[in-house]
Design a protein around this motif. Structure first.
Motif, PDB file in Angstrom:
ATOM      1  N   GLN A 168       0.849  -1.193   0.000  1.00  0.00           N
ATOM      2  CA  GLN A 168       0.000   0.000   0.000  1.00  0.00           C
ATOM      3  C   GLN A 168       0.881   1.238   0.000  1.00  0.00           C
ATOM      4  O   GLN A 168       2.076   1.149   0.178  1.00  0.00           O
ATOM      5  CB  GLN A 168      -0.945   0.003   1.211  1.00  0.00           C
ATOM      6  CG  GLN A 168      -0.250  -0.088   2.538  1.00  0.00           C
ATOM      7  CD  GLN A 168      -1.227  -0.372   3.672  1.00  0.00           C
ATOM      8  OE1 GLN A 168      -2.331  -0.829   3.459  1.00  0.00           O
ATOM      9  NE2 GLN A 168      -0.810  -0.100   4.880  1.00  0.00           N
ATOM     10  N   ARG A 169       0.293   2.372  -0.221  1.00  0.00           N
ATOM     11  CA  ARG A 169       0.980   3.671  -0.255  1.00  0.00           C
ATOM     12  C   ARG A 169       2.174   3.668  -1.212  1.00  0.00           C
ATOM     13  O   ARG A 169       3.154   4.356  -1.000  1.00  0.00           O
ATOM     14  CB  ARG A 169       1.447   4.091   1.142  1.00  0.00           C
ATOM     15  CG  ARG A 169       0.350   4.189   2.172  1.00  0.00           C
ATOM     16  CD  ARG A 169       0.783   4.792   3.471  1.00  0.00           C
ATOM     17  NE  ARG A 169       1.914   4.128   4.076  1.00  0.00           N
ATOM     18  CZ  ARG A 169       2.638   4.635   5.061  1.00  0.00           C
ATOM     19  NH1 ARG A 169       2.362   5.823   5.553  1.00  0.00           N
ATOM     20  NH2 ARG A 169       3.656   3.977   5.569  1.00  0.00           N
ATOM     21  N   GLY A 170       2.110   2.833  -2.246  1.00  0.00           N
ATOM     22  CA  GLY A 170       3.191   2.769  -3.218  1.00  0.00           C
ATOM     23  C   GLY A 170       4.411   2.023  -2.718  1.00  0.00           C
ATOM     24  O   GLY A 170       5.505   2.181  -3.255  1.00  0.00           O
ATOM     25  N   VAL A 171       4.238   1.191  -1.683  1.00  0.00           N
ATOM     26  CA  VAL A 171       5.334   0.442  -1.075  1.00  0.00           C
ATOM     27  C   VAL A 171       4.998  -1.044  -1.130  1.00  0.00           C
ATOM     28  O   VAL A 171       3.881  -1.454  -0.806  1.00  0.00           O
ATOM     29  CB  VAL A 171       5.563   0.895   0.387  1.00  0.00           C
ATOM     30  CG1 VAL A 171       6.675   0.120   1.039  1.00  0.00           C
ATOM     31  CG2 VAL A 171       5.855   2.389   0.445  1.00  0.00           C
ATOM     32  N   ALA A 172       5.986  -1.850  -1.518  1.00  0.00           N
ATOM     33  CA  ALA A 172       5.764  -3.284  -1.729  1.00  0.00           C
ATOM     34  C   ALA A 172       5.270  -4.010  -0.484  1.00  0.00           C
ATOM     35  O   ALA A 172       4.386  -4.848  -0.549  1.00  0.00           O
ATOM     36  CB  ALA A 172       7.050  -3.931  -2.234  1.00  0.00           C
ATOM     37  N   LEU A 173       5.839  -3.722   0.681  1.00  0.00           N
ATOM     38  CA  LEU A 173       5.504  -4.423   1.925  1.00  0.00           C
ATOM     39  C   LEU A 173       5.487  -3.377   3.041  1.00  0.00           C
ATOM     40  O   LEU A 173       6.454  -3.231   3.781  1.00  0.00           O
ATOM     41  CB  LEU A 173       6.565  -5.494   2.183  1.00  0.00           C
ATOM     42  CG  LEU A 173       6.246  -6.604   3.151  1.00  0.00           C
ATOM     43  CD1 LEU A 173       5.045  -7.420   2.670  1.00  0.00           C
ATOM     44  CD2 LEU A 173       7.444  -7.522   3.309  1.00  0.00           C
ATOM     45  N   ASP A 174       4.404  -2.653   3.159  1.00  0.00           N
ATOM     46  CA  ASP A 174       4.358  -1.450   3.995  1.00  0.00           C
ATOM     47  C   ASP A 174       4.180  -1.761   5.477  1.00  0.00           C
ATOM     48  O   ASP A 174       3.116  -1.581   6.050  1.00  0.00           O
ATOM     49  CB  ASP A 174       3.252  -0.528   3.492  1.00  0.00           C
ATOM     50  CG  ASP A 174       3.340   0.869   4.081  1.00  0.00           C
ATOM     51  OD1 ASP A 174       4.321   1.172   4.784  1.00  0.00           O
ATOM     52  OD2 ASP A 174       2.414   1.657   3.832  1.00  0.00           O
ATOM     53  N   TYR A 175       5.262  -2.173   6.129  1.00  0.00           N
ATOM     54  CA  TYR A 175       5.208  -2.476   7.558  1.00  0.00           C
ATOM     55  C   TYR A 175       5.229  -1.211   8.412  1.00  0.00           C
ATOM     56  O   TYR A 175       4.723  -1.218   9.534  1.00  0.00           O
ATOM     57  CB  TYR A 175       6.315  -3.447   7.976  1.00  0.00           C
ATOM     58  CG  TYR A 175       7.717  -2.971   7.705  1.00  0.00           C
ATOM     59  CD1 TYR A 175       8.393  -2.186   8.634  1.00  0.00           C
ATOM     60  CD2 TYR A 175       8.376  -3.310   6.532  1.00  0.00           C
ATOM     61  CE1 TYR A 175       9.683  -1.745   8.386  1.00  0.00           C
ATOM     62  CE2 TYR A 175       9.665  -2.874   6.284  1.00  0.00           C
ATOM     63  CZ  TYR A 175      10.310  -2.091   7.217  1.00  0.00           C
ATOM     64  OH  TYR A 175      11.580  -1.646   6.985  1.00  0.00           O
ATOM     65  N   LEU A 176       5.780  -0.104   7.921  1.00  0.00           N
ATOM     66  CA  LEU A 176       5.799   1.140   8.704  1.00  0.00           C
ATOM     67  C   LEU A 176       4.382   1.618   9.009  1.00  0.00           C
ATOM     68  O   LEU A 176       4.119   2.163  10.078  1.00  0.00           O
ATOM     69  CB  LEU A 176       6.552   2.249   7.971  1.00  0.00           C
ATOM     70  CG  LEU A 176       8.067   2.195   7.952  1.00  0.00           C
ATOM     71  CD1 LEU A 176       8.630   3.427   7.259  1.00  0.00           C
ATOM     72  CD2 LEU A 176       8.658   2.042   9.343  1.00  0.00           C
ATOM     73  N   TYR A 177       3.472   1.414   8.075  1.00  0.00           N
ATOM     74  CA  TYR A 177       2.081   1.821   8.262  1.00  0.00           C
ATOM     75  C   TYR A 177       1.496   1.170   9.519  1.00  0.00           C
ATOM     76  O   TYR A 177       0.788   1.801  10.283  1.00  0.00           O
ATOM     77  CB  TYR A 177       1.266   1.449   7.020  1.00  0.00           C
ATOM     78  CG  TYR A 177      -0.197   1.789   7.143  1.00  0.00           C
ATOM     79  CD1 TYR A 177      -0.630   3.098   6.959  1.00  0.00           C
ATOM     80  CD2 TYR A 177      -1.132   0.809   7.435  1.00  0.00           C
ATOM     81  CE1 TYR A 177      -1.981   3.418   7.072  1.00  0.00           C
ATOM     82  CE2 TYR A 177      -2.473   1.112   7.556  1.00  0.00           C
ATOM     83  CZ  TYR A 177      -2.901   2.413   7.369  1.00  0.00           C
ATOM     84  OH  TYR A 177      -4.226   2.735   7.485  1.00  0.00           O
ATOM     85  N   LEU A 178       1.832  -0.103   9.741  1.00  0.00           N
ATOM     86  CA  LEU A 178       1.315  -0.842  10.881  1.00  0.00           C
ATOM     87  C   LEU A 178       1.968  -0.418  12.195  1.00  0.00           C
ATOM     88  O   LEU A 178       1.435  -0.688  13.267  1.00  0.00           O
ATOM     89  CB  LEU A 178       1.501  -2.341  10.666  1.00  0.00           C
ATOM     90  CG  LEU A 178       0.781  -2.896   9.442  1.00  0.00           C
ATOM     91  CD1 LEU A 178       1.158  -4.340   9.198  1.00  0.00           C
ATOM     92  CD2 LEU A 178      -0.721  -2.728   9.578  1.00  0.00           C
ATOM     93  N   LEU A 179       3.103   0.241  12.112  1.00  0.00           N
ATOM     94  CA  LEU A 179       3.798   0.730  13.304  1.00  0.00           C
ATOM     95  C   LEU A 179       3.372   2.158  13.647  1.00  0.00           C
ATOM     96  O   LEU A 179       3.917   2.774  14.555  1.00  0.00           O
ATOM     97  CB  LEU A 179       5.309   0.665  13.105  1.00  0.00           C
ATOM     98  CG  LEU A 179       5.877  -0.725  12.880  1.00  0.00           C
ATOM     99  CD1 LEU A 179       7.343  -0.640  12.463  1.00  0.00           C
ATOM    100  CD2 LEU A 179       5.725  -1.583  14.121  1.00  0.00           C
ATOM    101  N   ASN A 180       2.406   2.675  12.895  1.00  0.00           N
ATOM    102  CA  ASN A 180       1.891   4.031  13.084  1.00  0.00           C
ATOM    103  C   ASN A 180       2.992   5.076  12.953  1.00  0.00           C
ATOM    104  O   ASN A 180       3.012   6.067  13.687  1.00  0.00           O
ATOM    105  CB  ASN A 180       1.179   4.174  14.430  1.00  0.00           C
ATOM    106  CG  ASN A 180      -0.047   3.290  14.522  1.00  0.00           C
ATOM    107  OD1 ASN A 180      -0.794   3.151  13.559  1.00  0.00           O
ATOM    108  ND2 ASN A 180      -0.235   2.673  15.665  1.00  0.00           N
ATOM    109  N   LEU A 181       3.915   4.828  12.036  1.00  0.00           N
ATOM    110  CA  LEU A 181       4.969   5.802  11.766  1.00  0.00           C
ATOM    111  C   LEU A 181       4.547   6.618  10.553  1.00  0.00           C
ATOM    112  O   LEU A 181       3.977   6.085   9.601  1.00  0.00           O
ATOM    113  CB  LEU A 181       6.298   5.099  11.533  1.00  0.00           C
ATOM    114  CG  LEU A 181       6.860   4.442  12.805  1.00  0.00           C
ATOM    115  CD1 LEU A 181       8.029   3.540  12.481  1.00  0.00           C
ATOM    116  CD2 LEU A 181       7.279   5.492  13.817  1.00  0.00           C
ATOM    117  N   PRO A 182       4.823   7.925  10.576  1.00  0.00           N
ATOM    118  CA  PRO A 182       4.380   8.775   9.465  1.00  0.00           C
ATOM    119  C   PRO A 182       4.948   8.344   8.131  1.00  0.00           C
ATOM    120  O   PRO A 182       6.006   7.731   8.058  1.00  0.00           O
ATOM    121  CB  PRO A 182       4.918  10.164   9.839  1.00  0.00           C
ATOM    122  CG  PRO A 182       5.404  10.078  11.225  1.00  0.00           C
ATOM    123  CD  PRO A 182       5.579   8.637  11.562  1.00  0.00           C
ATOM    124  N   GLY A 183       4.264   8.705   7.123  1.00  0.00           N
ATOM    125  CA  GLY A 183       4.741   8.410   5.780  1.00  0.00           C
ATOM    126  C   GLY A 183       3.967   9.206   4.771  1.00  0.00           C
ATOM    127  O   GLY A 183       3.023   9.872   5.053  1.00  0.00           O
TER     128      GLY A 183
END
Length: 183
Positions: A168-183
């Motif tokens: 998601q968000r143009g990222v292959a494996l968006d683990y940062l999203y699940l850590l609630n880190l900005p992007g």
């Protein structure tokens, strides 16, 4: 009659799992490069220290891992440190805790205690799914195993208690999203 210098030897019994997770690792490295490009994080692959026995020019011809390594990846995102392992399993039903080494758990624990996001990305190859196993979740299972409990985490538990990592968000494996880190 000359002996055949290309004599065949019996294959070793057992299976070599050395590069089983290489495609998964490559996917994470692609993700990390995209995070860097977007300015969301700087995450590096940690290479274990190698004791060099023989070197010709810049090429190492003989060497071995000197000691237990670090975790697979570490870095920072918007001021928050990250340390994580990447593990792959072929099992449909569970993730064996033996896939994680004690020293890796200890590194994740120390980083967690210092406020880092510490976790394991677990790929279930046969389900084509990746989950984020946060350190506190791992700690519960690890302590249970050390006290005579299960030696694996059921797939269904991941499905019910862990976040699935998606593209998601143009990222292959968006683990940062699940850590609630900005992007």
């Amino acid at each position: 009659m000359k002996p055949n210098k290309f004599k065949r030897t019996a294959a070793k019994s057992g299976v070599n799992y050395a590069n089983r997770g290489k495609p998964f690792e490559t996917l994470i490295e692609t993700t990390n490069a995209m995070y860097a490009h977007k300015g969301w994080a700087d995450i590096q692959k940690a290479e274990p220290p190698v004791k060099v026995q023989n070197k010709i020019g810049n090429k190492i011809t003989l060497g071995w891992y000197q000691k237990h390594g670090f975790v697979d990846f570490f870095g920072v995102s918007h001021g928050r440190a990250l340390a994580f392992e990447a593990k792959t399993t072929n099992s449909r039903t569970s993730f064996a805790l033996s896939n994680i080494k004690d020293h890796q758990v200890q590194v994740l624990k120390r980083w967690h205690e210092q406020g880092a996001a510490s976790f394991v990305l677990v790929e279930f190859q046969k389900h084509r799914e990746v989950y984020i196993l946060r350190y506190k979740q791992l700690e519960e299972w690890w302590e249970g195993m050390e006290n005579g409990g299960r030696k694996s985490i059921p797939y269904e538990w991941f499905n019910m208690h862990c976040d699935q990592v998606k593209s998601q968000r143009g990222v292959a494996l968006d683990y940062l999203y699940l850590l609630n880190l900005p992007g």
